[in-house]
Design a protein around this motif. Structure first.
Motif, short mmCIF file in Angstrom:
data_model
loop_
_atom_site.label_atom_id
_atom_site.label_comp_id
_atom_site.label_asym_id
_atom_site.label_seq_id
_atom_site.Cartn_x
_atom_site.Cartn_y
_atom_site.Cartn_z
N LEU A 149 18.53 -34.69 -37.56
CA LEU A 149 19.23 -33.42 -37.72
C LEU A 149 18.59 -32.57 -38.82
N ALA A 150 18.01 -33.25 -39.82
CA ALA A 150 17.34 -32.50 -40.89
C ALA A 150 16.03 -31.89 -40.42
N LEU A 151 15.36 -32.54 -39.46
CA LEU A 151 14.05 -32.09 -39.00
C LEU A 151 14.10 -31.46 -37.61
N ALA A 152 15.30 -31.31 -37.03
CA ALA A 152 15.42 -30.86 -35.64
C ALA A 152 14.89 -29.45 -35.43
N ARG A 153 14.92 -28.63 -36.47
CA ARG A 153 14.47 -27.24 -36.29
C ARG A 153 12.99 -27.15 -35.90
N LEU A 155 11.62 -28.87 -33.67
CA LEU A 155 11.49 -29.19 -32.25
C LEU A 155 11.91 -28.03 -31.34
N ARG A 156 12.35 -26.94 -31.94
CA ARG A 156 12.86 -25.84 -31.11
C ARG A 156 11.79 -25.28 -30.17
N SER A 157 10.53 -25.29 -30.60
CA SER A 157 9.47 -24.73 -29.75
C SER A 157 9.20 -25.60 -28.53
N LEU A 158 9.71 -26.85 -28.51
CA LEU A 158 9.49 -27.74 -27.38
C LEU A 158 10.68 -27.78 -26.44
N LEU A 159 11.75 -27.07 -26.78
CA LEU A 159 12.99 -27.16 -26.01
C LEU A 159 13.33 -25.82 -25.39
N PHE A 160 13.97 -25.85 -24.21
CA PHE A 160 14.37 -24.64 -23.52
C PHE A 160 15.80 -24.82 -23.02
N GLU A 161 16.64 -23.85 -23.34
CA GLU A 161 18.03 -23.85 -22.88
C GLU A 161 18.81 -25.07 -23.38
N VAL A 162 18.38 -25.66 -24.48
CA VAL A 162 19.10 -26.79 -25.06
C VAL A 162 18.84 -26.79 -26.56
N SER A 163 19.87 -27.16 -27.32
CA SER A 163 19.74 -27.21 -28.77
C SER A 163 19.15 -28.55 -29.18
#
Length: 204
Positions: A149-153, A155-163
């Motif tokens: 959860l601390a490093l999840a931000r 991974l945003r570039s690898l995800l689409f339509e999901v947090s």
């Protein structure tokens, strides 16, 4: 998929029209909705364009799935590499957990023999060993979720339509880890439940 949808304006292209848009344009893109396989409509489109103007070339014909796949090639490779690394990490974690629990059983052979000699049932001994392994797994899961959860931000570039913090994804991952950890604990737990108390008590 990595770019937010933008506005699009469709301009009527008329033969001989001397407009700003016609002077600026060097190519025309045609988007067609088809029924069935998109490739089957290619020859029909080429024939229609040829009837309109035999000098017009038709090139770069792609289905929308091809366009998406082409734009996702680099990202898909990254995801595959991360998936392989995650699978290897999961396997190493399972082997490591198995090794730790097996070592603990070996070190506590005498204690387990005493427990069985005093009336502990094999199932109780196996449950004790499995509980220790799952306790280590629970501690690892809590630590892993906090770090994720601390490093999840990132991974945003690898995800689409999901947090990145999607509860279903995190819950599914934890379930997989628990199943693998339980399987890794079963063999040492079963071995501990079958220890002969007489042999264990004679062991130095």
């Amino acid at each position: 998929l990595r770019v937010a949808p933008g506005g699009i304006m469709y301009i009527a292209e008329r033969p001989g029209a001397d407009s700003t848009f016609s002077r600026m344009s060097r190519a025309m893109a045609i988007t067609i909705r088809t029924v069935g396989e998109p490739q089957n409509a290619q020859k029909a489109v080429e024939a229609i364009v040829h009837d309109m103007d035999p000098t017009l070339p038709v090139f770069n014909v792609l289905s929308m799935s091809d366009v998406v796949s082409k734009s996702m090639t680099e990202l898909s490779f990254t995801v595959i590499v991360l998936g392989v690394a995650a699978a290897i990490t999961l396997a190493l974690g399972a082997v490591g957990l198995y090794g730790v629990i097996a070592y603990m059983v070996g070190m506590r052979t005498r204690e387990i023999g005493v427990r069985i000699a005093l009336g502990a049932r094999p199932v109780d001994v196996g449950t004790l060993v499995a509980r220790q392994g799952l306790g280590l797994t629970a501690a690892g899961l809590v630590t892993g979720v906090v770090l994720f959860l601390a490093l999840a931000r990132f991974l945003r570039s690898l995800l689409f339509e999901v947090s990145p913090a999607d509860p279903l994804a995190i819950g599914g991952s934890m379930l997989v880890l628990i199943v693998v950890a339980t399987a890794a604990c079963l063999v040492p737990a079963r071995r501990a439940s079958r220890i002969d108390p007489a042999n264990a008590l004679r062991a130095d």
